[in-house]
Motif scaffolding. Sequence first.
Motif, PDB file in Angstrom:
ATOM      1  N   SER A 142       0.837  -1.196   0.000  1.00 20.67           N
ATOM      2  CA  SER A 142       0.000   0.000   0.000  1.00 20.67           C
ATOM      3  C   SER A 142       0.880   1.257   0.000  1.00 20.67           C
ATOM      4  O   SER A 142       0.641   2.208  -0.750  1.00 20.67           O
ATOM      5  CB  SER A 142      -0.908  -0.060   1.229  1.00 20.67           C
ATOM      6  OG  SER A 142      -1.660   1.086   1.350  1.00 20.67           O
ATOM      7  N   HIS A 143       1.933   1.234   0.821  1.00 23.86           N
ATOM      8  CA  HIS A 143       2.855   2.379   0.859  1.00 23.86           C
ATOM      9  C   HIS A 143       3.534   2.574  -0.500  1.00 23.86           C
ATOM     10  O   HIS A 143       3.625   3.700  -1.002  1.00 23.86           O
ATOM     11  CB  HIS A 143       3.895   2.144   1.961  1.00 23.86           C
ATOM     12  CG  HIS A 143       5.084   3.046   1.855  1.00 23.86           C
ATOM     13  ND1 HIS A 143       5.045   4.372   2.255  1.00 23.86           N
ATOM     14  CD2 HIS A 143       6.332   2.835   1.352  1.00 23.86           C
ATOM     15  CE1 HIS A 143       6.217   4.930   2.010  1.00 23.86           C
ATOM     16  NE2 HIS A 143       7.018   4.021   1.466  1.00 23.86           N
ATOM     17  N   LEU A 144       3.999   1.483  -1.102  1.00 28.21           N
ATOM     18  CA  LEU A 144       4.711   1.593  -2.387  1.00 28.21           C
ATOM     19  C   LEU A 144       3.790   2.153  -3.468  1.00 28.21           C
ATOM     20  O   LEU A 144       4.185   3.030  -4.245  1.00 28.21           O
ATOM     21  CB  LEU A 144       5.248   0.225  -2.828  1.00 28.21           C
ATOM     22  CG  LEU A 144       6.378  -0.361  -1.981  1.00 28.21           C
ATOM     23  CD1 LEU A 144       6.735  -1.768  -2.460  1.00 28.21           C
ATOM     24  CD2 LEU A 144       7.616   0.531  -2.017  1.00 28.21           C
ATOM     25  N   VAL A 145       2.553   1.648  -3.503  1.00 29.40           N
ATOM     26  CA  VAL A 145       1.613   2.108  -4.539  1.00 29.40           C
ATOM     27  C   VAL A 145       1.277   3.580  -4.318  1.00 29.40           C
ATOM     28  O   VAL A 145       1.355   4.405  -5.241  1.00 29.40           O
ATOM     29  CB  VAL A 145       0.328   1.241  -4.542  1.00 29.40           C
ATOM     30  CG1 VAL A 145      -0.720   1.825  -5.469  1.00 29.40           C
ATOM     31  CG2 VAL A 145       0.651  -0.192  -4.946  1.00 29.40           C
ATOM     32  N   LYS A 146       0.953   3.936  -3.060  1.00 32.09           N
ATOM     33  CA  LYS A 146       0.478   5.304  -2.800  1.00 32.09           C
ATOM     34  C   LYS A 146       1.599   6.335  -2.869  1.00 32.09           C
ATOM     35  O   LYS A 146       1.345   7.507  -3.143  1.00 32.09           O
ATOM     36  CB  LYS A 146      -0.231   5.354  -1.447  1.00 32.09           C
ATOM     37  CG  LYS A 146      -1.562   4.606  -1.502  1.00 32.09           C
ATOM     38  CD  LYS A 146      -2.196   4.442  -0.146  1.00 32.09           C
ATOM     39  CE  LYS A 146      -3.346   3.454  -0.241  1.00 32.09           C
ATOM     40  NZ  LYS A 146      -3.911   3.114   1.061  1.00 32.09           N
ATOM     41  N   ALA A 149       6.057   4.675  -5.833  1.00 30.88           N
ATOM     42  CA  ALA A 149       7.333   3.968  -6.011  1.00 30.88           C
ATOM     43  C   ALA A 149       7.321   3.005  -7.202  1.00 30.88           C
ATOM     44  O   ALA A 149       8.382   2.690  -7.751  1.00 30.88           O
ATOM     45  CB  ALA A 149       7.692   3.204  -4.731  1.00 30.88           C
ATOM     46  N   ILE A 150       6.138   2.521  -7.602  1.00 31.78           N
ATOM     47  CA  ILE A 150       6.104   1.646  -8.790  1.00 31.78           C
ATOM     48  C   ILE A 150       5.411   2.362  -9.968  1.00 31.78           C
ATOM     49  O   ILE A 150       4.975   1.732 -10.920  1.00 31.78           O
ATOM     50  CB  ILE A 150       5.455   0.270  -8.498  1.00 31.78           C
ATOM     51  CG1 ILE A 150       4.035   0.418  -7.963  1.00 31.78           C
ATOM     52  CG2 ILE A 150       6.323  -0.544  -7.541  1.00 31.78           C
ATOM     53  CD1 ILE A 150       3.273  -0.913  -7.932  1.00 31.78           C
ATOM     54  N   GLY A 151       5.369   3.685  -9.883  1.00 33.84           N
ATOM     55  CA  GLY A 151       4.813   4.473 -10.992  1.00 33.84           C
ATOM     56  C   GLY A 151       3.295   4.491 -10.966  1.00 33.84           C
ATOM     57  O   GLY A 151       2.662   4.270  -9.928  1.00 33.84           O
ATOM     58  N   GLU A 271       6.313   1.777 -13.525  1.00 29.03           N
ATOM     59  CA  GLU A 271       7.751   1.689 -13.207  1.00 29.03           C
ATOM     60  C   GLU A 271       8.157   0.359 -12.586  1.00 29.03           C
ATOM     61  O   GLU A 271       9.348   0.127 -12.381  1.00 29.03           O
ATOM     62  CB  GLU A 271       8.138   2.796 -12.209  1.00 29.03           C
ATOM     63  CG  GLU A 271       7.728   4.195 -12.613  1.00 29.03           C
ATOM     64  CD  GLU A 271       8.497   4.687 -13.827  1.00 29.03           C
ATOM     65  OE1 GLU A 271       9.664   4.287 -13.981  1.00 29.03           O
ATOM     66  OE2 GLU A 271       7.900   5.437 -14.617  1.00 29.03           O
ATOM     67  N   GLY A 272       7.176  -0.467 -12.207  1.00 31.08           N
ATOM     68  CA  GLY A 272       7.563  -1.722 -11.560  1.00 31.08           C
ATOM     69  C   GLY A 272       6.354  -2.490 -11.080  1.00 31.08           C
ATOM     70  O   GLY A 272       5.212  -2.015 -11.176  1.00 31.08           O
ATOM     71  N   SER A 273       6.630  -3.708 -10.595  1.00 31.16           N
ATOM     72  CA  SER A 273       5.573  -4.571 -10.057  1.00 31.16           C
ATOM     73  C   SER A 273       5.893  -4.898  -8.604  1.00 31.16           C
ATOM     74  O   SER A 273       7.069  -5.018  -8.232  1.00 31.16           O
ATOM     75  CB  SER A 273       5.512  -5.886 -10.846  1.00 31.16           C
ATOM     76  OG  SER A 273       5.145  -5.643 -12.183  1.00 31.16           O
ATOM     77  N   ALA A 274       4.833  -5.062  -7.785  1.00 30.70           N
ATOM     78  CA  ALA A 274       5.014  -5.427  -6.379  1.00 30.70           C
ATOM     79  C   ALA A 274       3.951  -6.443  -6.004  1.00 30.70           C
ATOM     80  O   ALA A 274       2.782  -6.293  -6.379  1.00 30.70           O
ATOM     81  CB  ALA A 274       4.904  -4.196  -5.490  1.00 30.70           C
ATOM     82  N   VAL A 275       4.380  -7.487  -5.263  1.00 30.43           N
ATOM     83  CA  VAL A 275       3.519  -8.636  -4.995  1.00 30.43           C
ATOM     84  C   VAL A 275       3.454  -8.944  -3.500  1.00 30.43           C
ATOM     85  O   VAL A 275       4.483  -9.040  -2.831  1.00 30.43           O
ATOM     86  CB  VAL A 275       4.076  -9.907  -5.695  1.00 30.43           C
ATOM     87  CG1 VAL A 275       3.150 -11.094  -5.481  1.00 30.43           C
ATOM     88  CG2 VAL A 275       4.323  -9.663  -7.171  1.00 30.43           C
ATOM     89  N   GLY A 287       9.859  -6.052  -8.709  1.00 30.30           N
ATOM     90  CA  GLY A 287      10.527  -6.208 -10.008  1.00 30.30           C
ATOM     91  C   GLY A 287      10.411  -4.944 -10.838  1.00 30.30           C
ATOM     92  O   GLY A 287       9.454  -4.180 -10.696  1.00 30.30           O
ATOM     93  N   LYS A 288      11.421  -4.730 -11.659  1.00 27.90           N
ATOM     94  CA  LYS A 288      11.422  -3.596 -12.605  1.00 27.90           C
ATOM     95  C   LYS A 288      11.673  -4.154 -13.994  1.00 27.90           C
ATOM     96  O   LYS A 288      12.158  -5.286 -14.131  1.00 27.90           O
ATOM     97  CB  LYS A 288      12.559  -2.621 -12.246  1.00 27.90           C
ATOM     98  CG  LYS A 288      12.427  -2.021 -10.867  1.00 27.90           C
ATOM     99  CD  LYS A 288      12.290  -0.518 -10.950  1.00 27.90           C
ATOM    100  CE  LYS A 288      12.030   0.060  -9.570  1.00 27.90           C
ATOM    101  NZ  LYS A 288      11.457   1.361  -9.563  1.00 27.90           N
TER     102      LYS A 288
END
Length: 373
Positions: A142-146, A149-151, A271-275, A287-288
């Motif tokens: 949630s932090h990365l998306v908001k 960080a992953i575009g 910019e990237g994927s997060a799982v 991943g980028k």
Amino acid sequence: MNRAASGSPVRVAIIGAGKVSDYHHVPAIRLDPRATLVAACDASEELLRQRRSDWGIDYVTTDYEQICRDPNIDAVVIATPNFTHKSIAVAAALGGKHIMCEKPLGLNAAEVRAMYHAARDNRVVHMTAFTYRFAPSMRYLSHLVKSGAIGQPRHFRSQRFLDWPETSWGWRQYKAQAGAGDLFDMTIHRIDFAIDLMGPVERICGAVARFAPRDRTVDGKPCPPSEVDDWSCLIGEFQNGATGVWEGTTLAKGYEFKGFGHEWAEVNGSEGSAVYRLHMPNQIMLGKTGSDLAPVDVPAEFLKPAGSPRDPSVGEPATVFRYDLMWEFISAITEGRDAVPSFLDGLRAQTVADACLSSHERRTWIDIPDEPR
Ligand SMILES: NC(=O)c1ccc[n+]([C@@H]2O[C@H](COP(=O)([O-])OP(=O)(O)OC[C@H]3O[C@@H](n4cnc5c(N)ncnc54)[C@H](O)[C@@H]3O)[C@@H](O)[C@H]2O)c1
């Protein structure tokens, strides 16, 4: 009166003393010095006799109205079968009790709206027990998306695959008591965290299916067959233009994973994927472009809520984060703020889950109303 101001622990009663209360809520109350378990209510007198000794409490009753009227109780956890949530929650709100209620909040959005309005109008803290929001990797995702960080988020995808026996689910397999099967039991959590990650859902197309008759109990006795889905699926569009795909089943043979099953939820951004994976909740996969997804440890500040005395290194990681729901509930009460996720979040998820059933019935896409009220 605000218990924080008085400095006394928040007095919590459990209504529905079954499995989830025993596994999640009571251990969580025990961990929180700001809370104390004072009572348990259940329809089964036999279970209450057992809980008196299991949980070390004297005050047990089969009458939830008594709990809701009792001036010596500040807050309730509702963990009864789905069809009872609405009447218990409304009685608790009228009695001025803060409420954490299990998901799905009700049998449909109309019930959930009534619960939300009762809690809001009686100014009690209200919380929906959407457990997986509290997994460390989900908090970090949630932090990365908001934080961008992953575009720009483009796709949300979730899979919840369980390998459950094909025997009776008890009350869970009858529409009048459960509302729906896998959709309301499992997929609704994923609808909730998708909305948290991506924002409101604009429209969905959904389907459900039932394969197992479940006309035998675990001990082989005949019972009325299941009326609910054991597979559920949605595709959707979010208001931000991203797409979503959800699939859940309880019939995925070979997906045992120590009883936790397979859970995978990811966001693909520009910019990237997060799982997030349930069975590895203290790691996230990142991943980028040009690289493969690889595990990364969740940073310490996301392993538990701020201030919680829980030691994240103690216990089974896929179990112990579930205690953080109670920390949030008690924090909201003692800090005099709204809990997250609230009944309004429960209503948002219910609206999408209801739309899945309508979509399946009508074989069409369904627009989701802008903001449920
Ligand atoms: N958040 C999660 O991860 C999670 C996990 C499991 C269950 N749940 C939800 O929790 C709820 C309970 O599930 P469970 O697995 O503990 O079920 P369960 O059947 O083990 O327990 C429910 C209990 O409620 C009691 N009950 C029934 N009617 C009652 C009434 N009117 N007043 C008082 N008690 C009553 C039953 O006797 C039973 O002991 C369900 O809504 C379920 O969807 C959520």
